[in-house]
Write an enzyme that holds these catalytic residues in place. Structure first.
Site, PDB file in Angstrom:
ATOM      1  N   GLY A  45     -17.524  43.510 105.947  1.00  0.00           N
ATOM      2  CA  GLY A  45     -17.277  42.832 107.216  1.00  0.00           C
ATOM      3  C   GLY A  45     -16.102  43.479 107.918  1.00  0.00           C
ATOM      4  CD  GLN A  50     -10.530  43.495 109.505  1.00  0.00           C
ATOM      5  OE1 GLN A  50     -11.695  43.162 109.637  1.00  0.00           O
ATOM      6  NE2 GLN A  50      -9.994  43.762 108.326  1.00  0.00           N
ATOM      7  CB  CYS A  92      -8.519  41.285 104.065  1.00  0.00           C
ATOM      8  SG  CYS A  92      -8.487  41.625 105.837  1.00  0.00           S
ATOM      9  CG  LEU A  93     -12.058  46.504 104.938  1.00  0.00           C
ATOM     10  CD1 LEU A  93     -12.975  47.030 106.032  1.00  0.00           C
ATOM     11  CD2 LEU A  93     -12.123  47.386 103.701  1.00  0.00           C
ATOM     12  CG  HIS A 134     -12.624  37.423 105.697  1.00  0.00           C
ATOM     13  ND1 HIS A 134     -11.827  37.472 104.576  1.00  0.00           N
ATOM     14  CD2 HIS A 134     -12.248  38.469 106.461  1.00  0.00           C
ATOM     15  CE1 HIS A 134     -10.993  38.505 104.681  1.00  0.00           C
ATOM     16  NE2 HIS A 134     -11.236  39.137 105.814  1.00  0.00           N
ATOM     17  CD  GLU A 135     -15.040  40.037 108.803  1.00  0.00           C
ATOM     18  OE1 GLU A 135     -14.188  40.416 109.635  1.00  0.00           O
ATOM     19  OE2 GLU A 135     -15.001  40.375 107.608  1.00  0.00           O
ATOM     20  CG  HIS A 138     -10.163  39.218 110.544  1.00  0.00           C
ATOM     21  ND1 HIS A 138      -8.863  39.635 110.358  1.00  0.00           N
ATOM     22  CD2 HIS A 138     -10.837  39.611 109.437  1.00  0.00           C
ATOM     23  CE1 HIS A 138      -8.758  40.239 109.175  1.00  0.00           C
ATOM     24  NE2 HIS A 138      -9.935  40.227 108.592  1.00  0.00           N
TER      25      HIS A 138
HETATM   26 ZN   LIG Z   1     -10.401  40.800 106.691  1.00  0.00          ZN
END
Ligand SMILES: [Zn+2]
Length: 169
Positions: A45, A50, A92-93, A134-135, A138
């Site tokens: 995701g 991000q 998370c990236l 999660h997204e 963000h």
């Molecule tokens: Zn994330």
């Protein structure tokens, strides 16, 4: 085009993103680039903040390229309904090398627009539910560590601050 992933500490990650109103070719290109950037970073995701873009756009593929039909584009997503509870390790990236158990609803329905502006609803369970939440978080300027206890969250933040100081972040 592959965008570099913005890491924790960049204010774009903690600001609510702006609603998308223009569904044009530029948006399609950005969505394609987001999938490419997500796969390059080995994620399932990715939200626009991000990659440093504060617009309400997210892409998800919980099968990581296995099922092309699983590719999901969420423009202006809103969580409509949640059910149950499920605890699982989450990362998370934008916060690489950290993972923590996070409790989230087990089943989630989101309402969003596709890349052409068409409204749709999507219901997901477990991993997909987690990704949807999660997204969407963000895009509201919220990171998964905000769901942890203050103690755990502060510990992670302290370790990150040390890494930033040491030039390792
Ligand atoms: Zn994330």
């Amino acid at each position: 085009m592959i965008y570099p992933i913005v890491k924790f500490g960049n204010p774009v990650l903690e600001k609510p993103s702006e609603t998308v109103t223009l569904f044009d070719e530029e948006l399609q290109k950005l969505v394609d680039d987001m999938f490419e950037s997500m796969y390059a970073a080995h994620g399932v995701g990715l939200a626009a903040p991000q990659i440093g873009i504060g617009r309400r756009i997210a892409v998800i593929d919980v099968t990581f390229k296995e099922d092309p039909k699983a590719k999901l584009v969420l423009i202006n997503p809103e969580i409509m309904h949640t059910e149950g509870k499920h605890t699982q390790s989450e990362g998370c990236l934008s916060i690489p090398d950290f993972r923590e158990n996070v409790s989230r609803p087990k089943k989630v329905t989101v309402r969003a627009q596709d890349v052409h502006g068409k409204v749709f609803e999507k219901t997901g369970e477990e991993l997909l539910a987690r990704a949807l939440l999660h997204e969407t978080d963000h895009l509201n300027g919220k990171l998964y560590i905000s769901h942890l206890s203050a103690l755990k969250r502060d510990l992670i933040k302290r370790r990150i601050r040390k890494m930033i100081k040491a030039g390792e972040w």
